[in-house]
Design a protein around this motif. Sequence first.
Motif, mmCIF file in Angstrom:
data_model
loop_
_atom_site.group_PDB
_atom_site.id
_atom_site.type_symbol
_atom_site.label_atom_id
_atom_site.label_comp_id
_atom_site.label_asym_id
_atom_site.label_seq_id
_atom_site.Cartn_x
_atom_site.Cartn_y
_atom_site.Cartn_z
ATOM 1 N N ARG A 52 -4.938 3.590 -0.393
ATOM 2 C CA ARG A 52 -4.038 2.634 -1.044
ATOM 3 C C ARG A 52 -3.207 3.273 -2.154
ATOM 4 N NH1 ARG A 52 -4.318 -2.683 -0.523
ATOM 5 N NH2 ARG A 52 -6.501 -2.624 0.150
ATOM 6 N N SER A 53 -3.800 4.162 -2.941
ATOM 7 C CA SER A 53 -3.079 4.774 -4.060
ATOM 8 C C SER A 53 -2.259 5.994 -3.631
ATOM 9 C CB SER A 53 -4.064 5.185 -5.163
ATOM 10 O OG SER A 53 -4.971 6.168 -4.677
ATOM 11 N N LEU A 54 -2.431 6.430 -2.385
ATOM 12 C CA LEU A 54 -1.763 7.651 -1.927
ATOM 13 C C LEU A 54 -0.558 7.385 -1.034
ATOM 14 C CD1 LEU A 54 -4.951 9.729 -1.020
ATOM 15 C CD2 LEU A 54 -3.564 9.912 -3.090
ATOM 16 N N SER B 166 3.282 1.138 0.071
ATOM 17 C CA SER B 166 2.855 -0.154 0.631
ATOM 18 C C SER B 166 3.878 -1.241 0.312
ATOM 19 C CB SER B 166 1.475 -0.534 0.098
ATOM 20 O OG SER B 166 1.481 -0.550 -1.329
#
Length: 351
Positions: free
Chosen positions: A272-274, A277
């Motif tokens: 999710r942080s990479l 989105s």
Amino acid sequence: MRTKTILVLIALFLSLASCKYLHIDGYSGSTLIWESGANNYFNTESPSLLDLVSEIIITGETDGEQKVSLENMPWHSVTLREVVMDGDSAKFLGTFRYDGVALCDILSSVKIDKESKEDFYPPVDLYVEVWNDAGEFATFSWGEIIYSNDVYNIIIAKAATRVVPGKTGEKWEIPQSGKIVVGTDLFAERGISNPTKIVVKSLKGNFKVDRDPEKFYSEKLEIIDGNNIVADFSSIPVNLPKLDRRTIYYGHGMGYKGVRTFSGVRIDGLLRSLLPSTKEDLRTGLICIEAVDGYRASFSLSELINRVDGAEPLLMYGESGEKGRESFSVYADSDMFADRSVKGVNKITLY
């Protein structure tokens, strides 16, 4: 003979009349209009039919372009608390029961002619783009359509019914057009209107297939966005909570593999942080999970980081003595079949 014919006609009339006057829903068998004391809260009012084409074009890696009629296919129901992204927050569109035709039924009779079939026959690297005439498309992996535990959870909606809250009586605007409905998505960004075409594709890349590698594991897992390596890991970060998933493990080809317990972290916790989105990313994003032996499986970005059902795949590290699981591997929790539970994983790539 005449008496028997009359009795048959009377029985037919009563059957048809019961559907009309008792308000029987021919698709779900449930009462269309909720009445006080009833237990079906998804039929609080009559369904509204949506404008939709009568047939859809299937093209791409198929045995020629095909047209599939949507007229006589069985209907399935998907209930949705419909939310879309609105900047940094969420916009609630309403709660609906959508009725329509499942993508798995549409694709079930289509003959696939996969470009990669000579060196990689399994269909796990297939994916589809569903297009409308406005030039929008939504991406779905073959696995989330065909291999899923619930293959009827992705539909092209032909009717919509509002699920009206009993105390507030709030009624939301019903869409006018048929649309894609995905029961597993948190944000309904893949819900494009007026779908007209499905394009079947397979993952492209510099894959090297070696069915019997000397070393069936990788010391490093690379996370790739396009052509850029955004992160690499030699183990799973310790701050991610570990989960156990007990399952009946079953392969599409080899069948029953026993009752197994897989331990790992939710893959969205790592990705999710990479990876991006945005609304467009969740609608069109495609992921390849690749192994050192050239095996690969497609996943839509949404089925990895945009789920509402808590069934994200598990990313595992050295959880058993099984060959291919000495280092990184994946367990596809939402699948009926084991075929996308990739062993010997060395790359996760966003296309």
